[in-house]
Design an enzyme around this catalytic site. Structure first.
Site, PDB file in Angstrom:
ATOM      1  N   GLY A  42       0.805  -1.210   0.000  1.00  0.00           N
ATOM      2  CA  GLY A  42       0.000   0.000   0.000  1.00  0.00           C
ATOM      3  C   GLY A  42       0.836   1.257   0.000  1.00  0.00           C
ATOM      4  O   GLY A  42       2.051   1.238  -0.227  1.00  0.00           O
ATOM      5  N   CYS A  84      -3.793   6.330   1.089  1.00  0.00           N
ATOM      6  CA  CYS A  84      -3.683   5.140   0.227  1.00  0.00           C
ATOM      7  C   CYS A  84      -3.505   5.498  -1.242  1.00  0.00           C
ATOM      8  O   CYS A  84      -3.733   4.668  -2.129  1.00  0.00           O
ATOM      9  CB  CYS A  84      -4.892   4.225   0.400  1.00  0.00           C
ATOM     10  SG  CYS A  84      -5.093   3.647   2.107  1.00  0.00           S
TER      11      CYS A  84
END
Length: 263
Positions: free
Chosen positions: A102, A211
């Site tokens: 991520g 993110c």
């Protein structure tokens, strides 16, 4: 095998995770998962060190699988796919390299982080199914508060629709992220895990592109109008975990039972 959520995003974007959701139980006869709640705020570096040690012991058969519920002081973490340009305010909070998949995420008070250390060899060596199970755990937890959490096939995490907000530029309903997922596997043992927003300071997310996903907001249980305390969420997480992952052993809090828990 070492695999991160960055790898998982590529795989899950090409398949329907909704269709593969099934209970992610351990094989018959496996010991229950140890359930640990840590009081106070845990420094991120300390959490990483303790996870690394426990994951190694789980891999070697010296420890049982563990879910560790904690809160961190305000900080940003950078996953293996993080882009420097997504760190919008570098001096605001400490930034830690997480080693998980991520991009940038925020952790801080009012956000429940659940570090999930499970041995997939005892369950199912299927990364997509594991991510789907984590999402299902979050969705089932939110259902206990009458919140409909939803998957998005092109982005890992759990989202809620916000018809009370202006629509997105394409005319679709606004949506906010309420929970994040970032994991890593080492020899099929997972670490890192999930984060659910209970009542964090949502302005702290402004220092990053969460993110790496632009155009969407971030919300929390309290932001959605629910007077939910951390203990309420913990109870919901526990009951939903039983449905998705199976039996647990309640180990209390790690500080009060250090010798038994041995994190």
């Amino acid at each position: 095998m070492t695999q991160t959520a960055g790898d998982i995003v590529t795989m899950t974007a090409n398949g329907n995770r909704e269709a593969i959701v099934t209970p992610f139980f351990a094989a018959p006869g496996a010991p229950p998962v140890r359930w640990v709640i840590e009081p106070g705020l845990v420094p991120y570096a300390d959490a990483l060190q303790r996870m690394e040690s426990l994951v190694a012991d789980i891999r070697d058969g010296k420890e049982c699988e563990t879910v560790w519920l904690i809160e961190h002081p305000p900080l940003y973490t950078a996953g293996t796919s993080a882009h420097r340009g997504d760190l919008l305010d570098p001096g605001r909070f400490p930034v830690h390299d997480a080693g998980r998949g991520g991009e940038y995420t925020y952790h801080g008070p009012g956000q429940r982080v659940a570090y999930v250390m499970l041995d997939l060899k005892r369950r199912r060596e299927d990364v997509r199914a594991f991510v789907a199970a984590l999402e299902e755990w979050i969705i089932a937890t939110l259902e206990r508060f009458n919140i409909k959490g939803e998957r998005r096939e092109d982005r890992v995490g759990v989202w809620v629709m916000r018809p009370d907000r202006p629509p997105l530029p394409n005319g679709s309903c606004a949506e906010d992220k309420i929970a994040a997922i970032g994991i890593r596997l080492r020899k099929w043992v997972s670490f890192h895990g999930i984060a659910i927003n209970v009542e964090p300071d949502l302005s702290h997310f402004d220092g990053i592109v969460p993110c790496g996903i632009e155009g969407y907001g971030v919300t929390s249980l309290v932001d959605l109008g629910l007077p939910v305390a951390m203990a309420d969420l913990d109870g919901a997480l526990k009951s939903a975990f039983l449905e998705v992952f199976g039996p647990i052993e309640d180990a209390g809090n790690v500080s009060a039972r250090t010798e038994k828990v041995a994190l």
